[in-house]
Every structure is written in structure tokens, then in C-alpha cells.
Write a protein that holds these residues in place. Structure first.
Motif, PDB file in Angstrom:
ATOM      1  N   PHE A  26     -22.216   6.288  -0.895  1.00  0.00           N
ATOM      2  CA  PHE A  26     -21.335   5.138  -0.892  1.00  0.00           C
ATOM      3  C   PHE A  26     -21.960   4.054  -0.014  1.00  0.00           C
ATOM      4  O   PHE A  26     -22.285   4.289   1.147  1.00  0.00           O
ATOM      5  CB  PHE A  26     -19.953   5.527  -0.371  1.00  0.00           C
ATOM      6  CG  PHE A  26     -18.975   4.401  -0.391  1.00  0.00           C
ATOM      7  CD1 PHE A  26     -18.439   3.965  -1.591  1.00  0.00           C
ATOM      8  CD2 PHE A  26     -18.584   3.773   0.779  1.00  0.00           C
ATOM      9  CE1 PHE A  26     -17.540   2.926  -1.631  1.00  0.00           C
ATOM     10  CE2 PHE A  26     -17.686   2.735   0.756  1.00  0.00           C
ATOM     11  CZ  PHE A  26     -17.157   2.308  -0.450  1.00  0.00           C
ATOM     12  N   THR A  27     -22.143   2.867  -0.573  1.00  0.00           N
ATOM     13  CA  THR A  27     -22.807   1.797   0.172  1.00  0.00           C
ATOM     14  C   THR A  27     -21.949   0.546   0.338  1.00  0.00           C
ATOM     15  O   THR A  27     -22.336  -0.368   1.035  1.00  0.00           O
ATOM     16  CB  THR A  27     -24.106   1.391  -0.546  1.00  0.00           C
ATOM     17  OG1 THR A  27     -23.790   0.974  -1.875  1.00  0.00           O
ATOM     18  CG2 THR A  27     -25.098   2.535  -0.581  1.00  0.00           C
ATOM     19  N   LYS A  28     -20.798   0.488  -0.273  1.00  0.00           N
ATOM     20  CA  LYS A  28     -19.957  -0.724  -0.242  1.00  0.00           C
ATOM     21  C   LYS A  28     -18.898  -0.631   0.851  1.00  0.00           C
ATOM     22  O   LYS A  28     -17.701  -0.793   0.607  1.00  0.00           O
ATOM     23  CB  LYS A  28     -19.282  -0.936  -1.596  1.00  0.00           C
ATOM     24  CG  LYS A  28     -20.201  -0.861  -2.775  1.00  0.00           C
ATOM     25  CD  LYS A  28     -20.929  -2.153  -2.977  1.00  0.00           C
ATOM     26  CE  LYS A  28     -21.675  -2.051  -4.287  1.00  0.00           C
ATOM     27  NZ  LYS A  28     -22.751  -2.867  -4.476  1.00  0.00           N
ATOM     28  N   TRP A  29     -19.316  -0.395   2.056  1.00  0.00           N
ATOM     29  CA  TRP A  29     -18.370  -0.241   3.156  1.00  0.00           C
ATOM     30  C   TRP A  29     -17.575  -1.518   3.406  1.00  0.00           C
ATOM     31  O   TRP A  29     -16.436  -1.469   3.867  1.00  0.00           O
ATOM     32  CB  TRP A  29     -19.116   0.168   4.435  1.00  0.00           C
ATOM     33  CG  TRP A  29     -19.644   1.561   4.349  1.00  0.00           C
ATOM     34  CD1 TRP A  29     -20.926   1.933   4.125  1.00  0.00           C
ATOM     35  CD2 TRP A  29     -18.891   2.760   4.418  1.00  0.00           C
ATOM     36  NE1 TRP A  29     -21.040   3.293   4.059  1.00  0.00           N
ATOM     37  CE2 TRP A  29     -19.784   3.836   4.241  1.00  0.00           C
ATOM     38  CE3 TRP A  29     -17.549   3.052   4.623  1.00  0.00           C
ATOM     39  CZ2 TRP A  29     -19.382   5.154   4.268  1.00  0.00           C
ATOM     40  CZ3 TRP A  29     -17.152   4.374   4.637  1.00  0.00           C
ATOM     41  CH2 TRP A  29     -18.064   5.411   4.465  1.00  0.00           C
ATOM     42  N   PHE A  30     -18.141  -2.662   3.110  1.00  0.00           N
ATOM     43  CA  PHE A  30     -17.448  -3.928   3.330  1.00  0.00           C
ATOM     44  C   PHE A  30     -16.240  -4.099   2.404  1.00  0.00           C
ATOM     45  O   PHE A  30     -15.380  -4.935   2.650  1.00  0.00           O
ATOM     46  CB  PHE A  30     -18.412  -5.111   3.160  1.00  0.00           C
ATOM     47  CG  PHE A  30     -18.993  -5.233   1.776  1.00  0.00           C
ATOM     48  CD1 PHE A  30     -18.374  -6.013   0.811  1.00  0.00           C
ATOM     49  CD2 PHE A  30     -20.158  -4.557   1.445  1.00  0.00           C
ATOM     50  CE1 PHE A  30     -18.919  -6.123  -0.459  1.00  0.00           C
ATOM     51  CE2 PHE A  30     -20.700  -4.667   0.169  1.00  0.00           C
ATOM     52  CZ  PHE A  30     -20.072  -5.444  -0.783  1.00  0.00           C
ATOM     53  N   LYS A  31     -16.134  -3.293   1.365  1.00  0.00           N
ATOM     54  CA  LYS A  31     -14.997  -3.375   0.443  1.00  0.00           C
ATOM     55  C   LYS A  31     -13.868  -2.415   0.828  1.00  0.00           C
ATOM     56  O   LYS A  31     -12.872  -2.316   0.128  1.00  0.00           O
ATOM     57  CB  LYS A  31     -15.446  -3.062  -0.987  1.00  0.00           C
ATOM     58  CG  LYS A  31     -16.352  -4.109  -1.571  1.00  0.00           C
ATOM     59  CD  LYS A  31     -16.640  -3.822  -3.024  1.00  0.00           C
ATOM     60  CE  LYS A  31     -17.497  -4.934  -3.609  1.00  0.00           C
ATOM     61  NZ  LYS A  31     -17.740  -4.718  -5.041  1.00  0.00           N
ATOM     62  N   THR A  32     -14.006  -1.724   1.941  1.00  0.00           N
ATOM     63  CA  THR A  32     -12.980  -0.760   2.345  1.00  0.00           C
ATOM     64  C   THR A  32     -11.926  -1.439   3.209  1.00  0.00           C
ATOM     65  O   THR A  32     -12.178  -2.467   3.852  1.00  0.00           O
ATOM     66  CB  THR A  32     -13.608   0.399   3.127  1.00  0.00           C
ATOM     67  OG1 THR A  32     -14.243  -0.115   4.293  1.00  0.00           O
ATOM     68  CG2 THR A  32     -14.612   1.151   2.270  1.00  0.00           C
ATOM     69  N   LEU A  33     -10.741  -0.851   3.220  1.00  0.00           N
ATOM     70  CA  LEU A  33      -9.632  -1.323   4.035  1.00  0.00           C
ATOM     71  C   LEU A  33      -9.128  -0.174   4.894  1.00  0.00           C
ATOM     72  O   LEU A  33      -9.093   0.969   4.445  1.00  0.00           O
ATOM     73  CB  LEU A  33      -8.487  -1.835   3.151  1.00  0.00           C
ATOM     74  CG  LEU A  33      -8.816  -3.014   2.244  1.00  0.00           C
ATOM     75  CD1 LEU A  33      -7.660  -3.253   1.282  1.00  0.00           C
ATOM     76  CD2 LEU A  33      -9.075  -4.254   3.070  1.00  0.00           C
ATOM     77  N   PRO A  34      -8.707  -0.471   6.116  1.00  0.00           N
ATOM     78  CA  PRO A  34      -8.160   0.610   6.942  1.00  0.00           C
ATOM     79  C   PRO A  34      -6.777   1.004   6.408  1.00  0.00           C
ATOM     80  O   PRO A  34      -5.917   0.168   6.203  1.00  0.00           O
ATOM     81  CB  PRO A  34      -8.078  -0.009   8.335  1.00  0.00           C
ATOM     82  CG  PRO A  34      -8.088  -1.475   8.117  1.00  0.00           C
ATOM     83  CD  PRO A  34      -8.801  -1.722   6.829  1.00  0.00           C
ATOM     84  N   VAL A  35      -6.581   2.286   6.185  1.00  0.00           N
ATOM     85  CA  VAL A  35      -5.301   2.792   5.695  1.00  0.00           C
ATOM     86  C   VAL A  35      -4.920   4.034   6.497  1.00  0.00           C
ATOM     87  O   VAL A  35      -5.787   4.702   7.065  1.00  0.00           O
ATOM     88  CB  VAL A  35      -5.367   3.133   4.186  1.00  0.00           C
ATOM     89  CG1 VAL A  35      -5.487   1.890   3.345  1.00  0.00           C
ATOM     90  CG2 VAL A  35      -6.504   4.076   3.884  1.00  0.00           C
TER      91      VAL A  35
END
Length: 188
Positions: free
Chosen positions: A162-171
Motif C-alpha cells: 500500500f503506497t497511498k498513505w496520503f489518501k487515508t483518514l484517521p478512524v
């Protein structure tokens, strides 16, 4: 141009020996109903051929010479007919096609498994099973889908990251998924 018909006749009217010789089957050509069908046979005409010849069900596999893999191209929806025929379709660089009778589907795809005995092969995905009841259960699941090719990862390209860490949100929760993988045995 009539290799399709000769391959079917090789299954339905088996010659005692030298089954590859056309002379054994020319007398039986009139037993097949080919009204309105053009030759060489196209895949889209096979359902019409099956309707006209109610004693036959036909599966067609495709062999890709460049990538060296076999894929199901057409799988008959008809079950329990008098004769079932598996054909292998090959194509040359000019686009000419040729049908070949497959007398033992288990032997054709034997390299896909380490199992030494006869395997039972699902015509929709070409997965090999060691027992016929397992095959029947598998086919009931596969029948709802079009024929497909299962592609295994190649050595070196078998790691998913997984390389798209900037598309994650804290949940406040997380989901873990288990992907199938090939694990290499360790010494321990």
C-alpha cells in the motif's frame, strides 16, 4: 476449414487406430447438422451448432503460444448430453485458427498441480480438483460467471504494498483483510 467438424467426429465416432486421419470421419460428416453455419467455425456460431445438434455439448479452450497459457474461451451451458467434446483452439501469426480434440483435459492441465493422480478440471476456470464431488460443487459456483483465467503472480512481482498513505483518514476502527499468498517454507 472443417477441422472443427473433424475434431467433433473424432470424439463421437472414434477410429480404432490412427485417430488423426481424416479418412475415418468423412463418411460421418452428414451426421452433423451444419445448416446456416459458415466455416472456418467462429466461436459465436457454436451455440447455434449445439442447438442444431442436440446430442453434443462443446467446450473450447484457447492456447496462447506467446505467453504459453491455456484459457477457457467457450463453455457449453448444456449438461448431460450424449457426447461432450473439449476442443483446443490455436492461432498462428496470420490469424488462421485450428481446432484440436482434447481427449484428456486432466492431462492437458496437469502441470497446474502437484497432484499425481487423475484430476477433475472445472471447465470455467481450469482449476484442478482431486475428487469429483469437489468439482461439482466448484462448477455450481463458477457457472454464474463467464469463463476466466486465473493468473498467479510471478516471482519478483508477488508483493503487494500500500503506497497511498496520503489518501487515508484517521478512524476509530480498522479492517484487516487476508489475501491469499504463496509462502515459501522455512527451515524451522
Amino acid at each position: 476449414n472443417k477441422c472443427f467438424l473433424y475434431a467433433i467426429l473424432a470424439q463421437t465416432h472414434r477410429a480404432p487406430y490412427n485417430r488423426e486421419r481424416v479418412k475415418y470421419y468423412t463418411d460421418h460428416l452428414n451426421t452433423l447438422n451444419t445448416d446456416g453455419i459458415e466455416f472456418p467455425m467462429k466461436i459465436r456460431q457454436i451455440p447455434k451448432f449445439e442447438v442444431q445438434n442436440e446430442h453434443l455439448s462443446i467446450n473450447v479452450l484457447y492456447y496462447d503460444c506467446d505467453d504459453k497459457y491455456i484459457a477457457p474461451l467457450y463453455v457449453s451451458k448444456h449438461r448431460d448430453r450424449q457426447h461432450h467434446v473439449n476442443l483446443l483452439l490455436i492461432e498462428n501469426e496470420q490469424g488462421d485458427t485450428h481446432y484440436i480434440l482434447v481427449t484428456n483435459l486432466s492431462a492437458l492441465v496437469a502441470g497446474r498441480t502437484k497432484y499425481e493422480g487423475k484430476s477433475f478440471v472445472c471447465p470455467y476456470c481450469l482449476h484442478c480438483m482431486s475428487k469429483e464431488p469437489v468439482l461439482k460443487e466448484r462448477m455450481t459456483r463458477c457457472m454464474g460467471h463467464k469463463p476466466q483465467v486465473v493468473e498467479y503472480p510471478k516471482e519478483g512481482n508477488n508483493i503487494l504494498k500500500f503506497t497511498k498513505w496520503f489518501k487515508t483518514l484517521p478512524v476509530p476502527f480498522s479492517v484487516y483483510m487476508d489475501f491469499e499468498s504463496f509462502l515459501t517454507p522455512t527451515q524451522n
